[in-house]
Write a protein that holds these residues in place. Structure first.
Motif, PDB file in Angstrom:
ATOM      1  N   PRO A 281       0.881  -1.046   0.121  1.00  0.00           N
ATOM      2  CA  PRO A 281      -0.018  -0.020  -0.170  1.00  0.00           C
ATOM      3  C   PRO A 281       0.835   1.127   0.104  1.00  0.00           C
ATOM      4  N   PHE A 282       0.293   2.311  -0.610  1.00  0.00           N
ATOM      5  CA  PHE A 282       1.081   3.714  -0.654  1.00  0.00           C
ATOM      6  C   PHE A 282       1.518   3.968   0.938  1.00  0.00           C
ATOM      7  N   VAL A 283       0.555   4.094   1.729  1.00  0.00           N
ATOM      8  CA  VAL A 283       0.701   4.312   3.180  1.00  0.00           C
ATOM      9  C   VAL A 283       1.089   3.021   3.823  1.00  0.00           C
ATOM     10  N   THR A 284       2.119   2.751   4.702  1.00  0.00           N
ATOM     11  CA  THR A 284       2.551   1.642   5.331  1.00  0.00           C
ATOM     12  C   THR A 284       1.736   1.556   6.512  1.00  0.00           C
ATOM     13  N   ARG A 285       1.060   0.550   6.902  1.00  0.00           N
ATOM     14  CA  ARG A 285       0.332   0.512   8.292  1.00  0.00           C
ATOM     15  C   ARG A 285       1.372   0.512   9.420  1.00  0.00           C
ATOM     16  N   THR A 286       1.239   1.365  10.275  1.00  0.00           N
ATOM     17  CA  THR A 286       2.090   1.548  11.379  1.00  0.00           C
ATOM     18  C   THR A 286       2.710   0.200  12.007  1.00  0.00           C
ATOM     19  N   ALA A 287       1.520  -0.887  12.069  1.00  0.00           N
ATOM     20  CA  ALA A 287       2.011  -2.134  12.481  1.00  0.00           C
ATOM     21  C   ALA A 287       2.892  -2.839  11.561  1.00  0.00           C
ATOM     22  N   ASP A 288       2.968  -2.567  10.308  1.00  0.00           N
ATOM     23  CA  ASP A 288       3.774  -3.166   9.407  1.00  0.00           C
ATOM     24  C   ASP A 288       5.080  -2.457   9.072  1.00  0.00           C
TER      25      ASP A 288
END
Length: 557
Positions: free
Chosen positions: A268-275
């Motif tokens: 994803p363009f914005v990486t999930r904080t957890a990832d």
């Protein structure tokens, strides 16, 4: 029976070795568990395992660090802690065996263990008088448990004629396990002259008490080690939850409608904080409450400045999408991520302190002593270099630097992305070499132009026909102008690029491939806005980032 001199008992048979090994492990476990609790109770200073582990991390040669990241990836800290625990267990077992034979030998081993921990904690950056306390408390507890276990341990003991009466000849020694007459009322001294096997009531102490004490100590440590860490971590988590981030005076630009290529499997363009990836030198995540946080800006400046967390939050905030990349990232690797960051521009702070003309380096320091050296020019040239307090709309996660960290687009993290930040010192590159520079990495580290194939996955079997090949490319603060893909050794094919909000983020791309049966090799390269084409020359991350072109092999059938 063999006779000896009057009043001198025969030496007892040493206990089975596993008794000593268990005693040593139990005593060391108790030391670690109590150390964690004392560390939490005294405000989170360095516990024994963390202190010794921190020294081990700092002392490890660069190839060892690179090997750990390459093999264990983001689990390198866990692997190191497991290795330290294994080494400690072996050392503890050795100490226990010594203690069962000569108690002073065992206590000397505990003292050595304690001194190592005290030196490690006392020499940690920002160490105070409280830092050695967890180790000292743990060592005293370990010594006490060793003595208690040794006195409790059932063992064959010799007794002199004075203990037995006149029915035996002078100087006759009797083994408790070798006589039908129980020996009662004897004491249990800690010296090696002998230990009784019967208590005042005529009952043997037995293994049960020994095992109950040893296993109980290990069980208590198994609860105390994570419990002590959780106790302090919960305080910091509660403080983080109470933080209310101010709205940005300069919000991030809206994301373009076509920021995504819409292909499943692409990051994803914005990486999930957890990832979001985490690579740093902290053995355990530093825990700091905002009320205790201070930022000191000093060195080659005209007006030194110290800020509290509240004072930092009161300043105008800037919000931007910025992609960060780790220098340890291999070609095609996942140590790169994109997030929405909120923070104070570093340029504004530097303008206030007025650096000297020769101060070409800003040395950032973490609460755990880690240092990074960032070119002063890169922090003042207008790019979105931030003292970040927020990530993806929330206060920074503790794992990613809460309360405050640095975020600088266009530079690898080891020279720009210090977490748990507490200090900025204006300096010169000839005067100071930061943590990784002392370990053979380059002092200047602009991010290299890179690209990655996210889908299809390497080694996957595909069906003939249309296959969407897609991934991401990045060249922070320069931007990506084109991406090309080729199959086997065929011509380079231009791909479709997604839109981006700025040159400081990565860019998604996609390409439709008419896959034909057989085994194929797919390769990708990017071109940045300066016209530089991603090199095909393969090079490892040391000293300033990996190079090469991401290549995967697939089978179409």
């Amino acid at each position: 029976m063999e006779t000896q001199k009057t009043g001198r008992p025969a030496p007892g048979r040493p206990p089975k070795q596993w008794y000593g090994e268990l005693a040593g492990v139990a005593a060391t476990a108790l030391a670690l568990g109590l150390g964690e609790l004392v560390a939490a109770a005294t405000g989170g200073p360095s516990a024994p395992l963390v202190a010794v582990g921190g020294v081990a991390v700092d002392a490890a040669p660069t190839p060892v660090k690179e090997f750990a990241v390459a093999v264990f990836y983001t689990y390198d800290k866990l692997a190191l802690q497991a290795g330290i625990v294994l080494v400690l267990a072996v050392f503890a077992a050795f100490i226990g065996v010594l203690a069962m034979r000569r108690i002073w030998y065992g206590l000397a081993g505990v003292a050595v263990f304690g001194m190592i921990g005290v030196l490690a904690s006392a020499t940690r950056p920002s160490a105070t008088w409280a830092y050695p306390l967890p180790t000292v408390a743990g060592a005293l507890a370990a010594a006490g448990l060793l003595v208690l276990l040794r006195c409790t341990l059932p063992r064959r003991v010799a007794v002199s004629t004075q203990d037995l009466g006149d029915n035996t000849g002078p100087d006759t020694d009797v083994a408790a396990q070798g006589t039908n007459t129980p020996v009662q009322g004897t004491s249990s001294p800690s010296s090696d002259a002998g230990i009784s096997v019967l208590d005042g009531a005529g009952r043997p102490p037995g293994r049960r008490r020994f095992l109950a004490l040893a296993v109980g100590a290990i069980g208590a440590a198994a609860v105390a080690v994570p419990g002590g860490r959780r106790l302090w971590a919960q305080r910091v988590a509660a403080a983080r939850a109470a933080v209310v981030l101010p709205p940005p005076s300069s919000p991030a630009p809206p994301l373009p409608a076509k920021v995504s290529v819409g292909v499943p499997g692409v990051e994803p363009f914005v990486t999930r904080t957890a990832d979001f990836y985490r690579i740093d030198t902290a053995l355990t995540v530093p825990q700091m409450e905002p009320k205790d946080w201070r930022l000191r800006i000093h060195g080659r400046v005209k007006r030194p400045l110290t800020l509290t967390y509240e004072q930092l939050l009161a300043r105008p905030m800037v919000e931007r999408y910025i992609t960060l990349a780790c220098v340890s990232n291999e070609v095609g690797g996942e140590l790169v991520g994109n997030a929405r960051w909120l923070g104070v521009p570093i340029k504004d702070l530097l303008d206030e302190v007025e650096p000297d003309d020769g101060a070409d380096q800003v040395v950032s320091r973490s609460v755990d002593g880690y240092t990074a050296g960032t070119p002063t020019a890169a922090l003042r040239d207008g790019r979105a270099a931030l003292l970040a307090v927020g990530m993806n709309g929330e206060p920074l996660p503790v794992e990613h630097g809460f309360p405050v960290r640095m975020v600088v687009p266009g530079l690898y993290g080891y020279v720009s992305a210090t977490k748990w930040l507490t200090e900025l010192e204006l300096s010169r590159f000839p005067d100071f070499s930061a943590y990784w520079v002392r370990r053979d990495y380059a002092a200047l580290a602009p991010v290299k132009t890179q690209s990655r194939i996210d889908t299809p996955v390497a080694g996957k079997r595909l069906e003939p026909g249309l296959v969407m090949v897609a991934g991401v490319a990045w060249a922070q603060h320069r931007g990506v102008s084109a991406v090309e893909v080729r199959v086997d050794d065929g011509p380079w094919q231009q791909v479709r690029l997604a839109a981006v909000p700025s040159v400081d983020t990565w860019r998604q791309w996609s390409w439709p491939w008419q896959a034909t049966p057989g085994k194929h090799r797919l390769q990708v390269r990017a071109i940045d806005n300066t016209g530089q084409v991603q090199t095909g020359q393969v090079h490892k991350p040391l000293p300033d980032g990996a190079t090469g072109r991401h290549t995967i092999k697939v089978t179409v059938a």
